[in-house]
Design an enzyme around this catalytic site. Sequence first.
Site, mmCIF file in Angstrom:
data_model
loop_
_atom_site.group_PDB
_atom_site.id
_atom_site.type_symbol
_atom_site.label_atom_id
_atom_site.label_comp_id
_atom_site.label_asym_id
_atom_site.label_seq_id
_atom_site.Cartn_x
_atom_site.Cartn_y
_atom_site.Cartn_z
ATOM 1 N N SER A 145 7.399 -0.953 34.976
ATOM 2 C CA SER A 145 8.212 -0.117 35.856
ATOM 3 C C SER A 145 7.502 1.213 36.097
ATOM 4 C CB SER A 145 9.584 0.154 35.220
ATOM 5 O OG SER A 145 10.262 1.193 35.900
ATOM 6 N N TYR A 158 14.901 2.972 28.621
ATOM 7 C CA TYR A 158 14.208 2.069 29.545
ATOM 8 C C TYR A 158 12.766 2.519 29.751
ATOM 9 C CZ TYR A 158 13.292 -0.596 33.832
ATOM 10 O OH TYR A 158 12.767 -1.438 34.778
#
Length: 255
Positions: A145, A158
Amino acid sequence: MNLFDLKGTTSIVLGGNGVLGGALSEALGAHGSRVAIVGRDMDKAEEVKRRVEEAGGEAICLQADVTKPEDLEQTRQAVLDWSGSIDTVVNCSGANSATPFLEIEMEEWDRIMDVNLKSVVLSSQIFGKQMIAQGKGGAIINISSVSSGPPLSRVFTYSASKAGVNSVTQFLAREFAPHDIRVNAIIPGFFPAEQNRKILSEERIASIMSHTPMDRFGKPEELQGAIVYLASRKASSFVTGTLLRVDGGFGAMTI
Protein backbone atom coordinates in the site's frame (compact mmCIF):
# COMPACT_ATOMS: atom_id res chain seq x y z
CA MET A 1 1.73 -11.77 -26.55
CA ASN A 2 3.84 -14.78 -25.54
CA LEU A 3 5.55 -12.62 -22.92
CA PHE A 4 2.34 -12.66 -20.91
CA ASP A 5 1.13 -16.18 -21.58
CA LEU A 6 0.48 -17.95 -18.26
CA LYS A 7 -0.83 -21.19 -19.71
CA GLY A 8 0.26 -24.27 -17.80
CA THR A 9 0.58 -22.42 -14.49
CA THR A 10 -1.50 -22.42 -11.34
CA SER A 11 -2.02 -19.32 -9.21
CA ILE A 12 -3.27 -19.03 -5.64
CA VAL A 13 -4.87 -15.69 -4.80
CA LEU A 14 -5.29 -15.26 -1.06
CA GLY A 15 -8.04 -12.69 -0.56
CA GLY A 16 -9.15 -13.42 -4.11
CA ASN A 17 -12.78 -12.89 -3.12
CA GLY A 18 -12.24 -9.15 -2.50
CA VAL A 19 -12.51 -6.21 -4.89
CA LEU A 20 -8.82 -6.04 -5.75
CA GLY A 21 -8.18 -9.78 -5.33
CA GLY A 22 -11.06 -10.48 -7.69
CA ALA A 23 -9.59 -8.24 -10.39
CA LEU A 24 -6.20 -9.93 -9.97
CA SER A 25 -7.79 -13.37 -10.19
CA GLU A 26 -9.60 -12.41 -13.39
CA ALA A 27 -6.39 -11.18 -15.01
CA LEU A 28 -4.42 -14.30 -14.15
CA GLY A 29 -7.22 -16.52 -15.43
CA ALA A 30 -7.67 -14.54 -18.63
CA HIS A 31 -3.99 -15.04 -19.43
CA GLY A 32 -4.17 -18.81 -19.00
CA SER A 33 -3.35 -19.55 -15.38
CA ARG A 34 -5.61 -21.83 -13.37
CA VAL A 35 -6.71 -19.77 -10.36
CA ALA A 36 -7.44 -20.88 -6.79
CA ILE A 37 -9.57 -18.15 -5.20
CA VAL A 38 -9.01 -18.29 -1.43
CA GLY A 39 -11.00 -16.44 1.22
CA ARG A 40 -13.63 -16.76 3.89
CA ASP A 41 -16.68 -15.44 2.02
CA MET A 42 -17.55 -18.15 -0.46
CA ASP A 43 -20.44 -16.25 -2.02
CA LYS A 44 -18.05 -13.53 -3.15
CA ALA A 45 -15.48 -16.13 -4.18
CA GLU A 46 -18.04 -17.87 -6.37
CA GLU A 47 -18.84 -14.56 -8.06
CA VAL A 48 -15.14 -14.06 -8.84
CA LYS A 49 -14.96 -17.64 -10.15
CA ARG A 50 -17.85 -16.92 -12.48
CA ARG A 51 -16.05 -13.85 -13.87
CA VAL A 52 -12.82 -15.80 -14.34
CA GLU A 53 -14.69 -18.50 -16.26
CA GLU A 54 -16.52 -15.92 -18.38
CA ALA A 55 -13.11 -14.54 -19.36
CA GLY A 56 -12.09 -18.01 -20.54
CA GLY A 57 -10.18 -19.08 -17.42
CA GLU A 58 -10.45 -21.95 -14.99
CA ALA A 59 -10.90 -21.45 -11.25
CA ILE A 60 -11.68 -23.13 -7.96
CA CYS A 61 -12.92 -21.59 -4.69
CA LEU A 62 -11.33 -22.58 -1.38
CA GLN A 63 -12.38 -21.38 2.05
CA ALA A 64 -9.56 -20.58 4.46
CA ASP A 65 -8.45 -18.28 7.26
CA VAL A 66 -5.12 -16.99 5.95
CA THR A 67 -3.82 -16.39 9.49
CA LYS A 68 -3.99 -20.10 10.35
CA PRO A 69 -1.17 -22.36 9.10
CA GLU A 70 -3.42 -25.43 9.19
CA ASP A 71 -5.85 -23.72 6.79
CA LEU A 72 -3.03 -22.80 4.43
CA GLU A 73 -1.69 -26.35 4.54
CA GLN A 74 -5.14 -27.62 3.59
CA THR A 75 -5.24 -25.05 0.79
CA ARG A 76 -1.84 -26.22 -0.48
CA GLN A 77 -3.00 -29.84 -0.64
CA ALA A 78 -6.34 -28.94 -2.22
CA VAL A 79 -4.60 -26.97 -4.98
CA LEU A 80 -2.15 -29.79 -5.62
CA ASP A 81 -5.01 -32.28 -5.83
CA TRP A 82 -6.76 -29.97 -8.28
CA SER A 83 -3.92 -28.93 -10.57
CA GLY A 84 -0.73 -30.72 -9.55
CA SER A 85 1.47 -27.68 -8.95
CA ILE A 86 1.72 -24.19 -7.47
CA ASP A 87 3.44 -21.55 -9.61
CA THR A 88 2.24 -18.15 -8.39
CA VAL A 89 1.07 -17.01 -4.96
CA VAL A 90 -0.65 -13.65 -4.54
CA ASN A 91 -1.02 -12.32 -0.99
CA CYS A 92 -3.95 -9.92 -1.21
CA SER A 93 -5.78 -10.41 2.09
CA GLY A 94 -6.27 -7.16 3.98
CA ALA A 95 -7.75 -5.52 7.06
CA ASN A 96 -7.78 -1.85 8.03
CA SER A 97 -8.90 0.53 10.77
CA ALA A 98 -9.02 4.28 11.37
CA THR A 99 -8.59 4.06 15.15
CA PRO A 100 -6.37 6.91 16.46
CA PHE A 101 -2.98 5.70 17.70
CA LEU A 102 -3.58 6.40 21.41
CA GLU A 103 -6.85 4.46 21.31
CA ILE A 104 -5.59 1.30 19.59
CA GLU A 105 -6.23 -1.86 21.61
CA MET A 106 -3.85 -4.77 21.21
CA GLU A 107 -6.68 -6.98 19.98
CA GLU A 108 -7.12 -4.67 16.98
CA TRP A 109 -3.35 -4.42 16.46
CA ASP A 110 -3.01 -8.21 16.46
CA ARG A 111 -5.95 -8.71 14.09
CA ILE A 112 -4.64 -6.32 11.46
CA MET A 113 -1.05 -7.50 11.77
CA ASP A 114 -2.18 -11.11 11.49
CA VAL A 115 -4.22 -10.55 8.33
CA ASN A 116 -1.85 -8.14 6.58
CA LEU A 117 1.61 -9.35 7.61
CA LYS A 118 1.56 -12.70 9.41
CA SER A 119 -0.41 -14.24 6.55
CA VAL A 120 2.29 -13.18 4.07
CA VAL A 121 4.97 -14.90 6.16
CA LEU A 122 2.91 -18.05 6.64
CA SER A 123 1.92 -18.40 3.00
CA SER A 124 5.47 -17.73 1.82
CA GLN A 125 6.70 -20.52 4.09
CA ILE A 126 4.05 -23.06 3.19
CA PHE A 127 3.72 -22.40 -0.53
CA GLY A 128 7.39 -21.47 -0.90
CA LYS A 129 8.45 -24.90 0.36
CA GLN A 130 6.15 -26.47 -2.22
CA MET A 131 7.59 -24.40 -5.06
CA ILE A 132 11.14 -25.27 -3.98
CA ALA A 133 10.23 -28.96 -3.92
CA GLN A 134 8.78 -28.69 -7.43
CA GLY A 135 12.11 -27.32 -8.65
CA LYS A 136 10.77 -25.10 -11.43
CA GLY A 137 10.76 -21.66 -9.81
CA GLY A 138 7.73 -19.47 -9.35
CA ALA A 139 6.48 -16.10 -8.19
CA ILE A 140 5.24 -14.67 -4.90
CA ILE A 141 3.47 -11.34 -5.29
CA ASN A 142 2.49 -9.34 -2.21
CA ILE A 143 -0.03 -6.51 -2.23
CA SER A 144 1.29 -3.59 -0.19
CA SER A 145 0.00 0.00 0.00
CA VAL A 146 1.09 3.60 -0.50
CA SER A 147 0.61 4.01 3.25
CA SER A 148 3.64 1.76 3.79
CA GLY A 149 5.89 4.79 3.50
CA PRO A 150 5.68 7.56 4.18
CA PRO A 151 2.90 6.47 6.54
CA LEU A 152 -0.52 8.07 6.31
CA SER A 153 -2.27 9.60 9.28
CA ARG A 154 -5.09 7.75 11.05
CA VAL A 155 -4.13 4.29 9.76
CA PHE A 156 -1.20 3.55 12.05
CA THR A 157 -1.54 -0.21 12.33
CA TYR A 158 -2.31 -0.67 8.65
CA SER A 159 0.67 1.48 7.64
CA ALA A 160 3.00 -0.43 9.96
CA SER A 161 1.78 -3.77 8.63
CA LYS A 162 2.28 -2.74 5.00
CA ALA A 163 5.77 -1.40 5.75
CA GLY A 164 6.41 -4.87 7.10
CA VAL A 165 5.13 -6.38 3.86
CA ASN A 166 7.67 -4.31 1.90
CA SER A 167 10.49 -5.47 4.16
CA VAL A 168 9.41 -9.13 4.02
CA THR A 169 9.18 -8.90 0.23
CA GLN A 170 12.76 -7.74 -0.16
CA PHE A 171 14.11 -10.17 2.42
CA LEU A 172 12.37 -13.13 0.78
CA ALA A 173 13.57 -12.02 -2.65
CA ARG A 174 17.07 -12.79 -1.40
CA GLU A 175 15.98 -15.93 0.42
CA PHE A 176 14.27 -17.51 -2.59
CA ALA A 177 16.46 -16.24 -5.44
CA PRO A 178 18.64 -19.41 -5.49
CA HIS A 179 15.46 -21.37 -6.22
CA ASP A 180 14.38 -19.09 -9.09
CA ILE A 181 11.37 -17.95 -7.07
CA ARG A 182 10.80 -14.23 -7.61
CA VAL A 183 9.27 -12.22 -4.76
CA ASN A 184 7.85 -8.80 -5.55
CA ALA A 185 5.19 -6.44 -4.23
CA ILE A 186 2.65 -4.17 -5.87
CA ILE A 187 2.06 -0.86 -4.10
CA PRO A 188 -1.46 0.26 -5.06
CA GLY A 189 -2.59 3.81 -4.58
CA PHE A 190 -6.19 4.44 -3.56
CA PHE A 191 -8.68 1.99 -4.98
CA PRO A 192 -12.34 1.43 -4.04
CA ALA A 193 -11.66 -1.60 -1.85
CA GLU A 194 -14.10 -2.32 0.96
CA GLN A 195 -11.68 -1.49 3.78
CA ASN A 196 -10.99 1.93 2.19
CA ARG A 197 -14.63 2.88 1.83
CA LYS A 198 -15.18 2.56 5.57
CA ILE A 199 -12.57 5.14 6.54
CA LEU A 200 -12.64 7.71 3.72
CA SER A 201 -14.49 10.89 4.65
CA GLU A 202 -15.01 13.68 2.11
CA GLU A 203 -12.22 15.66 3.79
CA ARG A 204 -9.83 12.73 3.57
CA ILE A 205 -10.70 12.06 -0.06
CA ALA A 206 -9.96 15.72 -0.89
CA SER A 207 -6.58 15.43 0.85
CA ILE A 208 -5.72 12.23 -1.04
CA MET A 209 -6.69 13.71 -4.40
CA SER A 210 -4.53 16.78 -3.73
CA HIS A 211 -1.54 14.42 -3.45
CA THR A 212 -2.46 12.25 -6.46
CA PRO A 213 -1.28 13.86 -9.72
CA MET A 214 -3.82 11.90 -11.76
CA ASP A 215 -6.53 13.32 -9.47
CA ARG A 216 -8.71 10.23 -9.21
CA PHE A 217 -9.05 6.84 -7.58
CA GLY A 218 -7.65 3.80 -9.33
CA LYS A 219 -9.87 1.23 -10.96
CA PRO A 220 -9.34 -2.41 -9.89
CA GLU A 221 -8.64 -3.44 -13.48
CA GLU A 222 -5.70 -1.01 -13.52
CA LEU A 223 -3.79 -3.45 -11.31
CA GLN A 224 -4.18 -6.28 -13.79
CA GLY A 225 -1.21 -5.41 -16.00
CA ALA A 226 1.11 -5.36 -13.00
CA ILE A 227 0.01 -8.76 -11.69
CA VAL A 228 0.32 -10.45 -15.08
CA TYR A 229 3.76 -8.90 -15.62
CA LEU A 230 5.09 -10.08 -12.26
CA ALA A 231 3.54 -13.54 -12.65
CA SER A 232 5.04 -14.09 -16.09
CA ARG A 233 8.38 -15.88 -16.10
CA LYS A 234 9.12 -14.53 -19.55
CA ALA A 235 8.21 -10.90 -18.92
CA SER A 236 9.79 -10.52 -15.46
CA SER A 237 12.34 -13.33 -15.25
CA PHE A 238 15.03 -10.98 -13.85
CA VAL A 239 12.72 -8.99 -11.56
CA THR A 240 12.74 -9.73 -7.83
CA GLY A 241 12.67 -7.63 -4.69
CA THR A 242 10.81 -4.90 -6.56
CA LEU A 243 8.11 -2.67 -5.06
CA LEU A 244 6.02 -1.74 -8.09
CA ARG A 245 3.87 1.35 -7.66
CA VAL A 246 0.46 1.60 -9.31
CA ASP A 247 -0.69 4.75 -7.58
CA GLY A 248 -1.51 7.55 -10.02
CA GLY A 249 1.69 9.35 -9.05
CA PHE A 250 1.00 9.47 -5.30
CA GLY A 251 4.51 8.21 -4.50
CA ALA A 252 6.06 10.97 -6.59
CA MET A 253 4.68 13.69 -4.33
CA THR A 254 6.85 15.00 -1.50
CA ILE A 255 4.60 17.76 -0.11
